[in-house]
Scaffold this motif. Structure first.
Motif, PDB file in Angstrom:
ATOM      1  N   UNK A 124       0.775  -1.230   0.000  1.00 54.06           N
ATOM      2  CA  UNK A 124       0.000   0.000   0.000  1.00 54.06           C
ATOM      3  C   UNK A 124       0.808   1.281   0.000  1.00 54.06           C
ATOM      4  N   UNK A 125       1.970   1.279  -0.590  1.00 53.58           N
ATOM      5  CA  UNK A 125       2.803   2.470  -0.605  1.00 53.58           C
ATOM      6  C   UNK A 125       3.486   2.760   0.720  1.00 53.58           C
ATOM      7  N   UNK A 126       3.269   1.914   1.720  1.00 56.27           N
ATOM      8  CA  UNK A 126       3.867   2.127   3.041  1.00 56.27           C
ATOM      9  C   UNK A 126       5.181   1.387   3.227  1.00 56.27           C
ATOM     10  N   UNK A 127       5.443   0.421   2.385  1.00 53.10           N
ATOM     11  CA  UNK A 127       6.682  -0.334   2.537  1.00 53.10           C
ATOM     12  C   UNK A 127       7.014  -1.014   1.221  1.00 53.10           C
ATOM     13  N   UNK A 128       8.290  -0.963   0.878  1.00 45.31           N
ATOM     14  CA  UNK A 128       8.792  -1.752  -0.244  1.00 45.31           C
ATOM     15  C   UNK A 128       9.753  -2.781   0.327  1.00 45.31           C
ATOM     16  N   UNK A 129       9.674  -3.992  -0.218  1.00 45.35           N
ATOM     17  CA  UNK A 129      10.520  -5.104   0.199  1.00 45.35           C
ATOM     18  C   UNK A 129      11.245  -5.661  -1.017  1.00 45.35           C
ATOM     19  N   UNK A 130      12.405  -6.200  -0.796  1.00 48.76           N
ATOM     20  CA  UNK A 130      13.073  -7.026  -1.793  1.00 48.76           C
ATOM     21  C   UNK A 130      13.853  -8.090  -1.037  1.00 48.76           C
ATOM     22  N   UNK A 131      13.609  -9.331  -1.376  1.00 44.65           N
ATOM     23  CA  UNK A 131      14.331 -10.444  -0.768  1.00 44.65           C
ATOM     24  C   UNK A 131      15.424 -10.873  -1.731  1.00 44.65           C
ATOM     25  N   UNK A 132      16.660 -10.777  -1.265  1.00 46.28           N
ATOM     26  CA  UNK A 132      17.823 -11.167  -2.054  1.00 46.28           C
ATOM     27  C   UNK A 132      18.235 -12.579  -1.672  1.00 46.28           C
ATOM     28  N   UNK A 140      19.211 -17.933   4.335  1.00 44.62           N
ATOM     29  CA  UNK A 140      18.460 -18.114   3.091  1.00 44.62           C
ATOM     30  C   UNK A 140      18.219 -16.814   2.311  1.00 44.62           C
ATOM     31  N   UNK A 141      17.777 -15.762   3.013  1.00 44.88           N
ATOM     32  CA  UNK A 141      17.469 -14.509   2.317  1.00 44.88           C
ATOM     33  C   UNK A 141      17.937 -13.304   3.119  1.00 44.88           C
ATOM     34  N   UNK A 142      18.262 -12.257   2.397  1.00 45.54           N
ATOM     35  CA  UNK A 142      18.524 -10.939   2.966  1.00 45.54           C
ATOM     36  C   UNK A 142      17.386 -10.056   2.476  1.00 45.54           C
ATOM     37  N   UNK A 143      16.678  -9.456   3.398  1.00 49.23           N
ATOM     38  CA  UNK A 143      15.581  -8.575   3.013  1.00 49.23           C
ATOM     39  C   UNK A 143      16.053  -7.129   3.063  1.00 49.23           C
ATOM     40  N   UNK A 144      15.714  -6.380   2.039  1.00 47.11           N
ATOM     41  CA  UNK A 144      15.889  -4.935   2.037  1.00 47.11           C
ATOM     42  C   UNK A 144      14.496  -4.346   2.197  1.00 47.11           C
ATOM     43  N   UNK A 145      14.362  -3.340   3.053  1.00 52.61           N
ATOM     44  CA  UNK A 145      13.054  -2.746   3.294  1.00 52.61           C
ATOM     45  C   UNK A 145      13.151  -1.228   3.330  1.00 52.61           C
ATOM     46  N   UNK A 146      12.128  -0.612   2.784  1.00 55.88           N
ATOM     47  CA  UNK A 146      11.957   0.833   2.863  1.00 55.88           C
ATOM     48  C   UNK A 146      10.612   1.057   3.543  1.00 55.88           C
ATOM     49  N   UNK A 147      10.637   1.622   4.743  1.00 56.61           N
ATOM     50  CA  UNK A 147       9.454   1.722   5.588  1.00 56.61           C
ATOM     51  C   UNK A 147       8.913   3.156   5.569  1.00 56.61           C
ATOM     52  N   UNK A 148       7.623   3.297   5.281  1.00 51.52           N
ATOM     53  CA  UNK A 148       6.966   4.595   5.275  1.00 51.52           C
ATOM     54  C   UNK A 148       6.564   5.044   6.671  1.00 51.52           C
ATOM     55  N   UNK A 149       6.142   6.304   6.811  1.00 50.17           N
ATOM     56  CA  UNK A 149       5.863   6.875   8.128  1.00 50.17           C
ATOM     57  C   UNK A 149       4.713   6.222   8.883  1.00 50.17           C
ATOM     58  N   UNK A 150       3.653   5.816   8.206  1.00 50.35           N
ATOM     59  CA  UNK A 150       2.540   5.185   8.916  1.00 50.35           C
ATOM     60  C   UNK A 150       2.908   3.807   9.438  1.00 50.35           C
ATOM     61  N   UNK A 151       3.637   3.046   8.646  1.00 46.29           N
ATOM     62  CA  UNK A 151       4.080   1.739   9.104  1.00 46.29           C
ATOM     63  C   UNK A 151       5.112   1.886  10.222  1.00 46.29           C
ATOM     64  N   UNK A 152       5.942   2.900  10.132  1.00 46.26           N
ATOM     65  CA  UNK A 152       6.923   3.161  11.199  1.00 46.26           C
ATOM     66  C   UNK A 152       6.186   3.407  12.519  1.00 46.26           C
ATOM     67  N   UNK A 153       5.075   4.131  12.469  1.00 48.90           N
ATOM     68  CA  UNK A 153       4.272   4.375  13.682  1.00 48.90           C
ATOM     69  C   UNK A 153       3.720   3.063  14.233  1.00 48.90           C
TER      70      UNK A 153
END
Length: 163
Positions: A124-132, A140-153
């Motif tokens: 929903x535009x609040x978080x982007x994920x990528x599993x490497x 098994x995986x390294x996750x990269x995450x970009x967390x938006x302000x509402x999800x951070x709350x």
């Protein structure tokens, strides 16, 4: 050149019984109260799994130990790296997560080093994920995450509730 810089923000397990895992890992690792979010839907318009549109559902539960989020994921329906993980070897440690300063640059750096993205998407535009693919790093995986302000709350509330 490293793909990510910064601390590990999350350690995650894929499990077959989220309630039993909350109890066991909570006792073993000392995390506080778990916050469970059942039936999280990951739709094909925002997710890919091995390069194809992905449509799956999972139960998710989180707590904190200090500043580190502990996450449990129980696949419910559909093909995903979570269901694949269980099929290959059963429940266990699945990924560690980093929040790079620049998500897009971290993805480009991974690609430049030949590290493939296995699953990616957004919530929903609040978080982007990528599993490497993390096999070369021993996880098994390294996750990269970009967390938006509402999800951070929400994460801050979960952290407070876990204390």
């Amino acid at each position: 050149m490293s793909v990510v810089r910064g601390p590990v923000t999350q350690i995650a397990w894929v499990v077959t019984d989220i309630a039993a895992s909350e109890k066991y890992l909570g006792a073993m690792l000392g995390g506080g109260k778990w916050t469970r979010i059942p039936d999280v839907a990951f739709g094909p318009e925002n997710w890919t799994y091995r390069g194809e549109p992905a449509d799956f559902t999972a139960h998710v539960s989180m707590t904190y130990q200090g500043d580190t989020q502990l996450e449990l994921i129980q696949p419910v329906r559909g093909a995903s790296i979570y269901a694949e993980f269980l099929e290959r070897g059963g429940p266990g440690l699945h990924h560690i997560c980093f929040e790079p300063e620049d998500f897009d640059t971290a993805l480009k750096d991974a690609a430049a080093q030949g590290v493939g993205v296995v699953q990616q998407g957004s919530l929903g535009g609040e978080m982007r994920f990528a599993y490497l693919d993390g096999a070369a790093a021993g996880v098994p995986y390294i996750e990269l995450a970009e967390v938006g302000p509402n999800l951070r709350k929400l994460y801050e509330k979960i952290k407070k509730d876990a204390a």
